[in-house]
Scaffold this motif. Structure first.
Motif, PDB file in Angstrom:
ATOM      1  N   ASN A   1      16.533  15.233  50.730  1.00 12.57           N
ATOM      2  CA  ASN A   1      15.131  15.225  50.300  1.00 12.57           C
ATOM      3  C   ASN A   1      14.825  14.024  49.415  1.00 12.57           C
ATOM      4  O   ASN A   1      13.765  13.394  49.525  1.00 12.57           O
ATOM      5  CB  ASN A   1      14.810  16.523  49.550  1.00 12.57           C
ATOM      6  CG  ASN A   1      14.630  17.704  50.483  1.00 12.57           C
ATOM      7  OD1 ASN A   1      14.321  17.527  51.662  1.00 12.57           O
ATOM      8  ND2 ASN A   1      14.837  18.897  49.966  1.00 12.57           N
TER       9      ASN A   1
ATOM     10  N   ARG B 272       8.207  17.767  50.744  1.00 16.46           N
ATOM     11  CA  ARG B 272       9.496  18.429  50.522  1.00 16.46           C
ATOM     12  C   ARG B 272       9.455  19.943  50.660  1.00 16.46           C
ATOM     13  O   ARG B 272      10.388  20.627  50.270  1.00 16.46           O
ATOM     14  CB  ARG B 272      10.050  18.099  49.129  1.00 16.46           C
ATOM     15  CG  ARG B 272      10.093  16.630  48.779  1.00 16.46           C
ATOM     16  CD  ARG B 272      10.978  16.418  47.564  1.00 16.46           C
ATOM     17  NE  ARG B 272      10.631  15.219  46.848  1.00 16.46           N
ATOM     18  CZ  ARG B 272      11.278  14.744  45.803  1.00 16.46           C
ATOM     19  NH1 ARG B 272      12.317  15.392  45.345  1.00 16.46           N
ATOM     20  NH2 ARG B 272      10.896  13.646  45.188  1.00 16.46           N
ATOM     21  N   ARG B 273       8.390  20.539  51.174  1.00 17.87           N
ATOM     22  CA  ARG B 273       8.251  21.993  51.092  1.00 17.87           C
ATOM     23  C   ARG B 273       9.194  22.754  52.013  1.00 17.87           C
ATOM     24  O   ARG B 273       9.771  23.769  51.613  1.00 17.87           O
ATOM     25  CB  ARG B 273       6.804  22.396  51.384  1.00 17.87           C
ATOM     26  CG  ARG B 273       5.814  21.850  50.359  1.00 17.87           C
ATOM     27  CD  ARG B 273       6.172  22.306  48.959  1.00 17.87           C
ATOM     28  NE  ARG B 273       5.352  21.627  47.963  1.00 17.87           N
ATOM     29  CZ  ARG B 273       5.553  21.712  46.662  1.00 17.87           C
ATOM     30  NH1 ARG B 273       6.556  22.432  46.204  1.00 17.87           N
ATOM     31  NH2 ARG B 273       4.778  21.064  45.824  1.00 17.87           N
ATOM     32  N   SER B 274       9.362  22.309  53.262  1.00 18.03           N
ATOM     33  CA  SER B 274      10.225  23.060  54.168  1.00 18.03           C
ATOM     34  C   SER B 274      11.666  23.064  53.679  1.00 18.03           C
ATOM     35  O   SER B 274      12.361  24.075  53.732  1.00 18.03           O
ATOM     36  CB  SER B 274      10.146  22.473  55.587  1.00 18.03           C
ATOM     37  OG  SER B 274      10.590  21.121  55.592  1.00 18.03           O
TER      38      SER B 274
ATOM     39  N   LEU C 252      12.631  22.797  50.561  1.00 18.41           N
ATOM     40  CA  LEU C 252      12.710  23.637  49.367  1.00 18.41           C
ATOM     41  C   LEU C 252      12.745  25.109  49.722  1.00 18.41           C
ATOM     42  O   LEU C 252      13.435  25.898  49.069  1.00 18.41           O
ATOM     43  CB  LEU C 252      11.535  23.334  48.446  1.00 18.41           C
ATOM     44  CG  LEU C 252      11.514  21.910  47.851  1.00 18.41           C
ATOM     45  CD1 LEU C 252      10.257  21.705  47.033  1.00 18.41           C
ATOM     46  CD2 LEU C 252      12.763  21.666  47.014  1.00 18.41           C
ATOM     47  N   ARG C 253      11.995  25.502  50.740  1.00 14.09           N
ATOM     48  CA  ARG C 253      12.029  26.909  51.173  1.00 14.09           C
ATOM     49  C   ARG C 253      13.428  27.273  51.661  1.00 14.09           C
ATOM     50  O   ARG C 253      13.921  28.377  51.418  1.00 14.09           O
ATOM     51  CB  ARG C 253      10.984  27.142  52.271  1.00 14.09           C
ATOM     52  CG  ARG C 253       9.558  27.215  51.755  1.00 14.09           C
ATOM     53  CD  ARG C 253       8.639  27.798  52.808  1.00 14.09           C
ATOM     54  NE  ARG C 253       8.558  26.934  53.987  1.00 14.09           N
ATOM     55  CZ  ARG C 253       7.670  25.954  54.122  1.00 14.09           C
ATOM     56  NH1 ARG C 253       6.786  25.709  53.159  1.00 14.09           N
ATOM     57  NH2 ARG C 253       7.646  25.222  55.221  1.00 14.09           N
ATOM     58  N   ASN C 254      14.072  26.344  52.358  1.00 17.97           N
ATOM     59  CA  ASN C 254      15.423  26.594  52.858  1.00 17.97           C
ATOM     60  C   ASN C 254      16.400  26.778  51.690  1.00 17.97           C
ATOM     61  O   ASN C 254      17.247  27.681  51.694  1.00 17.97           O
ATOM     62  CB  ASN C 254      15.871  25.435  53.748  1.00 17.97           C
ATOM     63  CG  ASN C 254      17.207  25.698  54.411  1.00 17.97           C
ATOM     64  OD1 ASN C 254      17.480  26.817  54.837  1.00 17.97           O
ATOM     65  ND2 ASN C 254      18.041  24.680  54.490  1.00 17.97           N
TER      66      ASN C 254
ATOM     67  N   ALA D  95      15.620  27.796  48.682  1.00 19.41           N
ATOM     68  CA  ALA D  95      15.301  29.062  48.023  1.00 19.41           C
ATOM     69  C   ALA D  95      15.911  30.240  48.771  1.00 19.41           C
ATOM     70  O   ALA D  95      16.415  31.195  48.161  1.00 19.41           O
ATOM     71  CB  ALA D  95      13.788  29.214  47.914  1.00 19.41           C
ATOM     72  N   SER D  96      15.889  30.207  50.095  1.00 13.53           N
ATOM     73  CA  SER D  96      16.448  31.315  50.871  1.00 13.53           C
ATOM     74  C   SER D  96      17.962  31.386  50.712  1.00 13.53           C
ATOM     75  O   SER D  96      18.542  32.481  50.674  1.00 13.53           O
ATOM     76  CB  SER D  96      16.067  31.174  52.348  1.00 13.53           C
ATOM     77  OG  SER D  96      16.665  30.031  52.923  1.00 13.53           O
TER      78      SER D  96
ATOM     79  N   SER E 231      15.729  29.279  43.135  1.00 13.50           N
ATOM     80  CA  SER E 231      15.660  27.841  42.928  1.00 13.50           C
ATOM     81  C   SER E 231      14.254  27.482  42.487  1.00 13.50           C
ATOM     82  O   SER E 231      13.288  28.207  42.764  1.00 13.50           O
ATOM     83  CB  SER E 231      16.039  27.078  44.198  1.00 13.50           C
ATOM     84  OG  SER E 231      15.077  27.280  45.212  1.00 13.50           O
ATOM     85  N   GLN E 232      14.149  26.361  41.802  1.00 17.76           N
ATOM     86  CA  GLN E 232      12.836  25.881  41.388  1.00 17.76           C
ATOM     87  C   GLN E 232      12.874  24.362  41.302  1.00 17.76           C
ATOM     88  O   GLN E 232      13.937  23.766  41.100  1.00 17.76           O
ATOM     89  CB  GLN E 232      12.431  26.473  40.037  1.00 17.76           C
ATOM     90  CG  GLN E 232      13.324  26.050  38.876  1.00 17.76           C
ATOM     91  CD  GLN E 232      12.915  26.700  37.569  1.00 17.76           C
ATOM     92  OE1 GLN E 232      12.390  27.799  37.550  1.00 17.76           O
ATOM     93  NE2 GLN E 232      13.163  26.015  36.449  1.00 17.76           N
TER      94      GLN E 232
ATOM     95  N   TRP F 232      19.022  25.057  41.140  1.00 25.37           N
ATOM     96  CA  TRP F 232      19.411  26.059  42.138  1.00 25.37           C
ATOM     97  C   TRP F 232      20.557  26.855  41.543  1.00 25.37           C
ATOM     98  O   TRP F 232      21.525  26.284  41.044  1.00 25.37           O
ATOM     99  CB  TRP F 232      19.849  25.355  43.416  1.00 25.37           C
ATOM    100  CG  TRP F 232      20.165  26.261  44.569  1.00 25.37           C
ATOM    101  CD1 TRP F 232      19.357  26.590  45.606  1.00 25.37           C
ATOM    102  CD2 TRP F 232      21.430  26.920  44.829  1.00 25.37           C
ATOM    103  NE1 TRP F 232      19.999  27.421  46.492  1.00 25.37           N
ATOM    104  CE2 TRP F 232      21.265  27.650  46.042  1.00 25.37           C
ATOM    105  CE3 TRP F 232      22.643  26.984  44.150  1.00 25.37           C
ATOM    106  CZ2 TRP F 232      22.298  28.406  46.574  1.00 25.37           C
ATOM    107  CZ3 TRP F 232      23.668  27.751  44.697  1.00 25.37           C
ATOM    108  CH2 TRP F 232      23.476  28.454  45.886  1.00 25.37           C
TER     109      TRP F 232
END
Length: 387
Positions: free
Chosen positions: A313, A350-352, A354-356, A358-359, A368-369, A382
């Protein structure tokens, strides 16, 4: 090798024959079974077993190798002996034990439910490299008579040679394991150093030409191809970690693994991120370096994957000149922080990815943040739960 001098010549020859049979194999499972069969043949015992001591000390017996019982008899036993009674006597005092009637001996603890009845007993310790590896247990001679001093001498002689055979088999097994691990390590290195880096470079090259493409359909196809390459890289990383996990005795430490991931990203970042690992509080001195009890292998694997995605990223979006990576391990969590000095988070960016991330954290009880820093740049945190 000459026959044991304190045994009759015929018995001594039988001991030598048993030793030859025992030492004729380098597979540890086969060696253990041959030791038991050899002792049974020497004494005429109907039943035999070898109990392997638990080196960790959490159990008395780590393994039990029975011989002389058919499959139905084995299935009927509720559980194998755990090192109590006469078996415990041998563990506590490793010297030969002969008992004419098991039931009458005050040290006897009885048998597990479903265990066939047994009367006479001979137990002998088996040493490997001067340490007790386990114990040979023999019961019930075919003619119904008690075990004799001659039987004991023959089995003691066999046990002495058996220790050498066990050590040889263990060394052979370790050599095979090292060979397998070296092959796995080589495959993992090839996947990481060659395949992943080429895919990574291809994705970055496509990203660099995308702004020059004016056709919307072609731009979409490039973006889809880059996404497919990212997914392929993630799958290969999973394969690498399956080949080369922290549970392997020769696997690299978490520090080495994070450092290697950072070094691999240098070609696309233009610099190598700085990596530090810190153990805090009651986990100080615990086995974080090898991904042991203080850092489970699953968490160690995910930390390396997460760092790889975070650096991807940064390479894609941040236009950073430096990245600092820090892993902190406490009694409760493992927390990875990745800080860059780039342009910061932008709307829609960077959103997709970051979602990965977080999961992945949520699957390990963490989260994560990401936040933009006041002076520019971005910080990703994370973490995964450890307790």
């Amino acid at each position: 090798m000459s026959a044991p001098s304190d045994l009759p010549p015929a018995v001594g020859q039988r001991v030598l024959d048993a030793v030859v049979a025992v030492t004729g194999d380098l597979d540890l499972d086969a060696v253990l079974a041959r030791i038991v069969r050899g002792a049974m043949d020497l004494t005429g015992a109907r039943y035999g077993a070898l109990g392997v001591l638990d080196p960790s000390g959490s159990e008395r017996l780590a393994r039990f190798v029975p011989v002389g019982m058919d499959d139905d008899a084995v299935a009927a036993v509720s559980h194998w002996p755990r090192g109590e009674g006469l078996l415990g006597e041998l563990i506590d005092h490793p010297a030969p034990v002969r008992v004419p009637e098991i039931e009458d001996d005050v040290r006897s603890a009885g048998f597990p439910e479903g265990h066939p009845p047994m009367r006479t007993f001979l137990g002998v310790p088996v040493r490997a490299r001067d340490a007790v590896f386990g114990n040979l247990y023999l019961t019930d001679k075919d003619d119904g008579s008690p075990f004799t001093a001659q039987d004991e001498g023959a089995v003691v002689a066999l046990a002495a040679a058996a220790g050498v055979a066990i050590e040889n088999a263990r060394l052979y097994g370790r050599a095979k394991q090292v060979g397998v691990l070296e092959d796995r390590d080589r495959i993992a290195r090839d996947l990481h150093d060659v395949v992943i880096q080429r895919l990574f470079a291809s994705a970055m090259s496509l990203m660099s030409v995308q702004p020059l493409v004016t056709d919307p359909t072609a731009r979409t196809r490039i973006e889809e191809t880059v996404t497919d390459l990212d997914e392929t890289i993630r799958q290969i990383r999973s394969t690498i970690f399956a080949l080369h996990t922290a549970a392997d005795p020769l696997a690299p430490s978490i520090e080495d693994r994070l450092g290697a991931r950072a070094a691999a990203a240098a070609s696309v970042l233009g610099f190598e991120p700085a990596v530090t690992v810190e153990v805090l509080g009651e986990r100080s001195g615990a086995g974080v370096a090898d991904g042991g009890p203080s850092l489970p292998a699953e968490v160690a694997d995910q930390l390396v994957v997460v760092l790889g995605e975070a650096l991807t990223n940064v390479a894609r979006h941040a236009r950073a000149g430096a990245v600092v990576v820090h892993l902190a391990v406490t009694a409760r969590e493992a927390r990875l922080t990745v800080t860059d000095d780039g342009v910061g988070i932008r709307a829609g960016g960077r959103r997709s990815g970051l979602r990965n991330l977080a999961s992945r954290a949520a699957a390990l009880g963490g989260a994560s943040q990401v936040e933009a820093l006041p002076d520019g740049g971005t910080r990703l945190e994370w973490w995964a739960r450890l307790a």
